[in-house]
Write a protein that holds these residues in place. Structure first.
Motif, short mmCIF file in Angstrom:
data_model
loop_
_atom_site.label_atom_id
_atom_site.label_comp_id
_atom_site.label_asym_id
_atom_site.label_seq_id
_atom_site.Cartn_x
_atom_site.Cartn_y
_atom_site.Cartn_z
N PRO A 20 0.83 -1.21 0.00
CA PRO A 20 0.00 0.00 0.00
C PRO A 20 0.86 1.27 0.00
CG PRO A 20 -0.86 -1.58 1.58
CD PRO A 20 0.46 -2.12 1.10
N GLY A 21 0.47 2.22 -0.82
CA GLY A 21 1.17 3.50 -0.89
C GLY A 21 2.41 3.51 -1.77
N THR A 22 2.63 2.42 -2.51
CA THR A 22 3.79 2.39 -3.41
C THR A 22 3.36 2.04 -4.83
OG1 THR A 22 4.27 0.05 -3.03
CG2 THR A 22 5.35 1.62 -1.57
N GLU A 23 4.20 2.42 -5.76
CA GLU A 23 4.05 2.03 -7.16
C GLU A 23 5.35 1.41 -7.61
OE1 GLU A 23 3.03 5.39 -9.58
OE2 GLU A 23 0.97 5.44 -8.85
N PHE A 24 5.28 0.55 -8.60
CA PHE A 24 6.52 0.05 -9.18
C PHE A 24 6.76 0.75 -10.50
CE2 PHE A 24 3.40 -2.89 -10.83
CZ PHE A 24 3.87 -3.23 -12.09
N VAL A 25 8.03 0.90 -10.85
CA VAL A 25 8.45 1.67 -12.02
C VAL A 25 9.27 0.76 -12.93
CG1 VAL A 25 9.71 3.71 -12.80
CG2 VAL A 25 8.61 3.72 -10.55
N ALA A 26 8.92 0.73 -14.20
CA ALA A 26 9.71 -0.01 -15.19
C ALA A 26 10.90 0.86 -15.58
CB ALA A 26 8.85 -0.34 -16.40
N ASN A 27 12.11 0.36 -15.37
CA ASN A 27 13.32 1.12 -15.66
C ASN A 27 14.07 0.66 -16.90
OD1 ASN A 27 13.21 2.72 -13.21
ND2 ASN A 27 13.73 0.82 -12.15
N LEU A 28 14.10 -0.65 -17.10
CA LEU A 28 14.89 -1.23 -18.19
C LEU A 28 14.20 -2.50 -18.66
CD1 LEU A 28 17.72 -1.24 -19.73
CD2 LEU A 28 18.42 -2.86 -17.97
N CYS A 29 14.00 -2.63 -19.95
CA CYS A 29 13.49 -3.87 -20.54
C CYS A 29 14.38 -4.22 -21.72
CB CYS A 29 12.05 -3.72 -21.01
SG CYS A 29 10.83 -3.55 -19.71
N SER A 30 14.76 -5.47 -21.79
CA SER A 30 15.62 -5.91 -22.89
C SER A 30 15.07 -7.18 -23.51
CB SER A 30 17.06 -6.11 -22.42
OG SER A 30 17.10 -7.10 -21.42
N VAL A 31 15.39 -7.34 -24.78
CA VAL A 31 15.00 -8.53 -25.54
C VAL A 31 16.28 -9.28 -25.88
CG1 VAL A 31 13.96 -9.35 -27.70
CG2 VAL A 31 12.99 -7.37 -26.53
N THR A 32 16.26 -10.60 -25.72
CA THR A 32 17.42 -11.41 -26.06
C THR A 32 17.00 -12.67 -26.80
OG1 THR A 32 19.41 -12.49 -25.20
CG2 THR A 32 17.43 -12.64 -23.84
N ASP A 33 17.90 -13.17 -27.62
CA ASP A 33 17.70 -14.47 -28.25
C ASP A 33 18.70 -15.49 -27.70
OD1 ASP A 33 20.09 -13.76 -29.46
OD2 ASP A 33 19.39 -14.11 -31.52
N GLY A 34 19.39 -15.12 -26.62
CA GLY A 34 20.40 -15.98 -26.03
C GLY A 34 21.81 -15.58 -26.43
N SER A 35 21.95 -15.00 -27.62
CA SER A 35 23.25 -14.54 -28.10
C SER A 35 23.31 -13.03 -28.23
CB SER A 35 23.57 -15.15 -29.47
OG SER A 35 23.60 -16.55 -29.39
N ASN A 36 22.20 -12.44 -28.64
CA ASN A 36 22.11 -11.00 -28.86
C ASN A 36 21.19 -10.39 -27.82
OD1 ASN A 36 23.46 -10.86 -31.64
ND2 ASN A 36 21.86 -12.38 -31.96
N ASN A 37 21.40 -9.11 -27.51
CA ASN A 37 20.59 -8.40 -26.53
C ASN A 37 20.33 -6.99 -27.03
OD1 ASN A 37 19.47 -8.41 -23.77
ND2 ASN A 37 20.90 -6.72 -23.51
N PHE A 38 19.08 -6.51 -26.84
CA PHE A 38 18.74 -5.14 -27.24
C PHE A 38 17.80 -4.55 -26.21
CE2 PHE A 38 16.09 -2.06 -29.56
CZ PHE A 38 17.09 -1.20 -30.01
N ASN A 39 18.16 -3.37 -25.68
CA ASN A 39 17.30 -2.67 -24.73
C ASN A 39 16.17 -1.96 -25.48
OD1 ASN A 39 18.93 -3.46 -22.63
ND2 ASN A 39 20.06 -1.54 -22.54
N ILE A 40 14.94 -2.31 -25.15
CA ILE A 40 13.79 -1.64 -25.75
C ILE A 40 13.29 -0.51 -24.85
CG2 ILE A 40 13.07 -3.57 -27.20
CD1 ILE A 40 11.01 -4.32 -25.04
N LEU A 41 13.73 -0.53 -23.58
CA LEU A 41 13.45 0.54 -22.62
C LEU A 41 14.72 0.71 -21.80
CD1 LEU A 41 11.60 2.49 -20.94
CD2 LEU A 41 11.09 0.50 -19.51
N ASP A 42 15.28 1.91 -21.82
CA ASP A 42 16.48 2.21 -21.02
C ASP A 42 16.21 3.54 -20.33
OD1 ASP A 42 18.92 2.35 -19.85
OD2 ASP A 42 20.08 2.18 -21.70
N THR A 43 15.41 3.52 -19.29
CA THR A 43 14.84 4.67 -18.60
C THR A 43 13.82 5.36 -19.50
OG1 THR A 43 16.86 4.94 -17.31
CG2 THR A 43 15.28 6.76 -17.27
N CYS A 44 14.20 5.64 -20.74
CA CYS A 44 13.28 6.22 -21.73
C CYS A 44 12.97 5.16 -22.78
CB CYS A 44 13.92 7.42 -22.42
SG CYS A 44 14.25 8.80 -21.30
#
Length: 92
Positions: A20-44
Motif C-alpha cells: 500500500p502506498g507504493t508504485e513500481f516503475v519499469a526502468n529497463l526492458c531488454s530482448v534477447t535471443d540468447g546470443s544478442n541483446n537489445f534494450n527496448i526501454l532504457d529509462t526512456c
C-alpha cells in the motif's frame, strides 16, 4: 507466440504482491535471443522499435502495460526471444 516483423508485441508487468502506498516503475526492458541483446526501454522508451507505455504510463501500483514493434536480430537463427525487465518501487 508468432508474429511478423514490425507487428506490435504487447506486454504487462505486474508485481507478485502490492505494498500500500507504493508504485513500481519499469526502468529497463531488454530482448534477447540468447546470443544478442537489445534494450527496448532504457529509462526512456527506445524509438527505433516504437516502444510505448499503456494508459498508466511507466509506473503503477498494479500493472504497467507496454508495447513495441517486433524485430529480428541480424544473423539470428533461434527465432525464440525473451523479454526481461528491471523494476523499482517508489512511495506515493
Amino acid at each position: 507466440m508468432s508474429t511478423a516483423v514490425g507487428n506490435p508485441i504487447y506486454g504487462q508487468l505486474t508485481p507478485m504482491s502490492t505494498i500500500p502506498g507504493t508504485e513500481f516503475v519499469a526502468n529497463l526492458c531488454s530482448v534477447t535471443d540468447g546470443s544478442n541483446n537489445f534494450n527496448i526501454l532504457d529509462t526512456c522508451p527506445v524509438a527505433i522499435v516504437d516502444f510505448s507505455f499503456g494508459s498508466s504510463g511507466q509506473s503503477d501500483a498494479s500493472a504497467v502495460q507496454f508495447q513495441f514493434n517486433s524485430f529480428l536480430f541480424p544473423n539470428s537463427t533461434s527465432g525464440t526471444y525473451s523479454i526481461a525487465c528491471d523494476v523499482s518501487s517508489k512511495i506515493n
